[in-house]
Scaffold this motif. Sequence first.
Motif, PDB file in Angstrom:
ATOM      1  N   ILE A 270       1.044  -1.298   0.027  1.00 22.44           N
ATOM      2  CA  ILE A 270       0.260  -0.256   0.079  1.00 22.44           C
ATOM      3  C   ILE A 270       0.486   1.119   0.442  1.00 22.44           C
ATOM      4  N   ALA A 271       2.150   1.030  -0.547  1.00 22.45           N
ATOM      5  CA  ALA A 271       3.322   1.962  -0.059  1.00 22.45           C
ATOM      6  C   ALA A 271       2.491   3.224  -1.313  1.00 22.45           C
ATOM      7  N   GLY A 272       1.634   2.795  -2.821  1.00 19.17           N
ATOM      8  CA  GLY A 272       0.930   3.729  -3.591  1.00 19.17           C
ATOM      9  C   GLY A 272       0.310   4.851  -2.465  1.00 19.17           C
ATOM     10  N   PHE A 273      -0.259   4.538  -2.069  1.00 18.87           N
ATOM     11  CA  PHE A 273      -1.644   4.743  -1.087  1.00 18.87           C
ATOM     12  C   PHE A 273      -0.983   6.184  -0.250  1.00 18.87           C
ATOM     13  N   LEU A 274       0.413   6.544   0.113  1.00 22.79           N
ATOM     14  CA  LEU A 274       1.025   7.489   0.811  1.00 22.79           C
ATOM     15  C   LEU A 274       0.902   8.551   0.761  1.00 22.79           C
ATOM     16  N   PRO A 275       0.564   9.557   1.368  1.00 26.85           N
ATOM     17  CA  PRO A 275      -0.264  11.398   1.082  1.00 26.85           C
ATOM     18  C   PRO A 275       1.262  11.479   0.229  1.00 26.85           C
ATOM     19  N   GLY A 276       0.700  12.813  -0.202  1.00 25.81           N
ATOM     20  CA  GLY A 276       1.933  13.663  -0.758  1.00 25.81           C
ATOM     21  C   GLY A 276       3.336  13.689   0.571  1.00 25.81           C
ATOM     22  N   PRO A 277       2.935  14.538   1.294  1.00 25.05           N
ATOM     23  CA  PRO A 277       3.494  15.310   2.708  1.00 25.05           C
ATOM     24  C   PRO A 277       4.585  13.671   2.731  1.00 25.05           C
TER      25      PRO A 277
ATOM     26  N   LEU B 229      10.331  10.346   2.900  1.00 22.91           N
ATOM     27  CA  LEU B 229      10.630   9.105   2.210  1.00 22.91           C
ATOM     28  C   LEU B 229      12.607   9.761   1.883  1.00 22.91           C
ATOM     29  N   VAL B 230      12.262  10.600   1.254  1.00 18.28           N
ATOM     30  CA  VAL B 230      13.806  11.409   1.596  1.00 18.28           C
ATOM     31  C   VAL B 230      14.824  11.226   2.700  1.00 18.28           C
ATOM     32  N   LEU B 231      14.179  11.879   3.402  1.00 16.51           N
ATOM     33  CA  LEU B 231      14.859  11.278   4.589  1.00 16.51           C
ATOM     34  C   LEU B 231      15.189   9.731   5.373  1.00 16.51           C
ATOM     35  N   ALA B 232      14.742   8.935   4.725  1.00 18.44           N
ATOM     36  CA  ALA B 232      15.005   7.849   5.338  1.00 18.44           C
ATOM     37  C   ALA B 232      15.702   7.292   4.023  1.00 18.44           C
ATOM     38  N   LEU B 233      16.116   7.618   2.765  1.00 11.03           N
ATOM     39  CA  LEU B 233      16.143   7.358   1.670  1.00 11.03           C
ATOM     40  C   LEU B 233      18.593   7.820   2.416  1.00 11.03           C
ATOM     41  N   ALA B 234      18.190   9.275   2.394  1.00 10.46           N
ATOM     42  CA  ALA B 234      19.624   9.672   2.077  1.00 10.46           C
ATOM     43  C   ALA B 234      20.380   8.924   3.883  1.00 10.46           C
ATOM     44  N   TYR B 235      19.143   8.411   5.012  1.00 13.30           N
ATOM     45  CA  TYR B 235      19.628   7.756   6.570  1.00 13.30           C
ATOM     46  C   TYR B 235      20.436   6.922   5.644  1.00 13.30           C
ATOM     47  N   ASN B 236      19.371   5.510   5.611  1.00  8.54           N
ATOM     48  CA  ASN B 236      19.883   4.370   5.120  1.00  8.54           C
ATOM     49  C   ASN B 236      21.043   3.990   3.894  1.00  8.54           C
TER      50      ASN B 236
ATOM     51  N   MET C 272       9.618   5.347  -3.797  1.00  9.50           N
ATOM     52  CA  MET C 272       9.040   6.483  -4.121  1.00  9.50           C
ATOM     53  C   MET C 272       9.461   5.961  -6.228  1.00  9.50           C
ATOM     54  N   ARG C 273       9.343   4.955  -6.407  1.00  8.71           N
ATOM     55  CA  ARG C 273       8.828   5.088  -7.857  1.00  8.71           C
ATOM     56  C   ARG C 273       7.441   5.281  -7.849  1.00  8.71           C
ATOM     57  N   GLN C 274       7.166   4.501  -6.918  1.00  7.42           N
ATOM     58  CA  GLN C 274       5.277   4.518  -7.209  1.00  7.42           C
ATOM     59  C   GLN C 274       4.494   5.257  -6.530  1.00  7.42           C
ATOM     60  N   LEU C 275       5.558   6.354  -6.159  1.00 13.19           N
ATOM     61  CA  LEU C 275       4.860   7.362  -5.989  1.00 13.19           C
ATOM     62  C   LEU C 275       4.858   8.199  -6.751  1.00 13.19           C
ATOM     63  N   ARG C 276       5.686   8.236  -8.161  1.00 14.87           N
ATOM     64  CA  ARG C 276       6.191   9.034  -9.023  1.00 14.87           C
ATOM     65  C   ARG C 276       4.287   9.686  -9.904  1.00 14.87           C
ATOM     66  N   SER C 277       3.774   8.610  -9.956  1.00 14.83           N
ATOM     67  CA  SER C 277       2.416   9.685 -10.513  1.00 14.83           C
ATOM     68  C   SER C 277       2.014  10.673  -9.509  1.00 14.83           C
TER      69      SER C 277
ATOM     70  N   SER D 273       3.786  12.164  -7.369  1.00 19.00           N
ATOM     71  CA  SER D 273       3.983  13.614  -6.236  1.00 19.00           C
ATOM     72  C   SER D 273       4.499  14.160  -6.667  1.00 19.00           C
ATOM     73  N   TYR D 274       4.425  15.330  -7.250  1.00 17.38           N
ATOM     74  CA  TYR D 274       5.925  15.727  -8.102  1.00 17.38           C
ATOM     75  C   TYR D 274       7.116  16.032  -7.606  1.00 17.38           C
ATOM     76  N   LEU D 275       7.137  15.896  -6.280  1.00 20.44           N
ATOM     77  CA  LEU D 275       8.858  15.975  -5.258  1.00 20.44           C
ATOM     78  C   LEU D 275       9.540  14.385  -5.281  1.00 20.44           C
ATOM     79  N   ALA D 276       7.914  13.451  -5.485  1.00 18.60           N
ATOM     80  CA  ALA D 276       9.065  12.216  -5.679  1.00 18.60           C
ATOM     81  C   ALA D 276       9.481  12.044  -7.201  1.00 18.60           C
ATOM     82  N   ARG D 277       8.907  12.590  -8.100  1.00 19.34           N
ATOM     83  CA  ARG D 277       9.332  12.780  -9.417  1.00 19.34           C
ATOM     84  C   ARG D 277      10.843  13.615  -9.664  1.00 19.34           C
ATOM     85  N   GLY D 278      10.537  14.635  -8.759  1.00 19.16           N
ATOM     86  CA  GLY D 278      12.409  15.488  -9.084  1.00 19.16           C
ATOM     87  C   GLY D 278      13.192  14.368  -8.321  1.00 19.16           C
ATOM     88  N   MET D 279      13.179  13.838  -7.314  1.00 25.90           N
ATOM     89  CA  MET D 279      13.980  12.652  -6.160  1.00 25.90           C
ATOM     90  C   MET D 279      14.595  11.933  -6.928  1.00 25.90           C
TER      91      MET D 279
END
Length: 612
Positions: free
Chosen positions: A516-523, A528-535, A560-565, A567-573
């Motif tokens: 259900i990761a694709g159901f996460l809200p945009g914020p 997710l960026v924070l967790a990605l940088a940390y790991n 992140m790729r599931q949220l690209r459609s 979230s513009y932030l996910a697309r930018g990341m």
Amino acid sequence: MPHSPKRVRTAQSGACSHCVKRKKRCYIGVKGIPCTTCDRLELPCDGKTIVAKVSGSQSKSRPPSLKYCEEGLFASQLQLAERKQRFRSGAPDIVSTTDPLDNYLSIIDRFLGLQHHLGLQMTNTPDYVTKLPDRLAAEDIEYIETKGSLCLPTARFRTELLKSYILWVHPEVPVLDLDLFLRAIADNNGTNPISLLLFHAVMFAGAAFVDVSHIHQEGYTTREAAREILFQRAKVLLETECEDDRLATVQALLLLVHWQDVRNTEKDASHLIGIALSLAISIGLHRSPDRSSMCLRQRHVWKRTWWSLYNHARLTSEDLLTMMTIEGDHHVGEAPELRMITVCDFQIEILAPEVRAVVDDCEVLRSLEKQTTHAILFVEKTKLCCVSQFSSFSNRVKNLLLTPDKPGIQVCPKPGDLFGKRSLEELEDWYTQLPYAAQHSFPISLAPTPWERSIYLHRAWLKLLHLGTSYAALWEDIRGIPDSINSEFKSQYLKTLDKYLVEVTDLFEEVYSLDIAGFLPGPAVALLVLALAYNRRLRDCDKFKTRKGALKVHQCWNIMRQLRSVSYLARGMDGLLNDRASDHQWHRLTSFLLIPLNTLSTECGCIWGSHE
């Protein structure tokens, strides 16, 4: 130059006898029997259609009735094309023998014109939605029809969209009176019709969560294509100002931008939410309705709509100017401010069977416990938004990725407070007083039901908000700690920071495991960026380059790729930073979001060893 031979419509080619005689394109292969043309004209599609012979000199071409199209995606466009072709060719109209009044309508058209007739056509709209206002010009109605805003989903698709809305959207944005909304559809008598704009917004919001099989059955190729069309239907109604009810407009705008980003850019979402805020304040939505003449149910909807708008602004606003508008000085003589929302502001009741039948007897509508859980989650989320500034952290991440020349925005500014103890204490007090119904827990069942999956995501998102806001506040405090503070005190701060990052990563891993990761809200993308940088930093450290760390990075990228459609932030990341990005880009990102490695190694080296 030779031309290709014109295709002849014959019964052998698959067209019905009526379309063969009229030399019209027959969509019997798409829709089945009856074809679209015969169904619209209410003629039998069996090759024995009765046609009244009327000479061209004795008849006047009249466009077909404008109606809401429940049976197909493109029927309204086909009706428009047929009408234009009829005007160009001057072909005689076909009058059904079962509808003799059509002769008199054609005579009225001769004297009063087409514009008068277009006004009469709107009587064919479904009774459970509002009619288009009479003030609209004929070209506006034609534009609305051309853009498909008069098309409604089929009954089956509408049911699935509404069920998805109740499970996934309504707990976060409880702006509807579900009983009134569903009863209007069940009765379909025009007593309390639904705003057409609001109806399209609800369909758009539910399309983000409905099973993709229902989207394919409706004729859409992808979820993104379906949401694009549903969004355009609502947007056209906004552009033509078809809705006179400002509360319904505010509710529709909030549903269009709340859970996920609007399709193109942040500017679109900011523009729409700005309109919603202006309309809300213009009708006094931020004031208490207790002294008004509204009934109790209307006052509850009023309060829930305002607090839904407030929460959205707290989570996504670019700066505090919007909130200053909301929380600014009040004029003397105005009604008092709206009090904090409580569970009492929700209609917790078992809906009637005929109302529940609209959504296939959805379990939430017949369970007081589940409705109470939804109410508690929204109340607790509102309380958290009042003591946090998650939007500051989210905007910091956006600036780091999309506007690298402006990285210096404060995460949680706390003037006059050295360590920001007040904010951290408020966040901890909120967490310790969290009711059991809102506490995070993983589903026990190996095959969780749609309700269990949805309630897990709402609880997980609430905990992610708490962790992200607490991390941002504590991270800002550490940056301001003087060097004179002893290392043991600083070490406790660093351990707490590391604990927040680990819990955020674990929550994303759980969401990913439930698919259900694709159901996460945009914020959530900022966290997710924070967790990605940390790991990723954990993985790249020579001492701790483990398979487990690499797996967590891989999972973060998949989410992140599931949220690209959505979230513009996910697309930018995904576009600016990936595993092949330069070390300089990653160093810049981690230096503004994470504590430097030298600080960790000298002050709290034991933290990193705990993840090996």
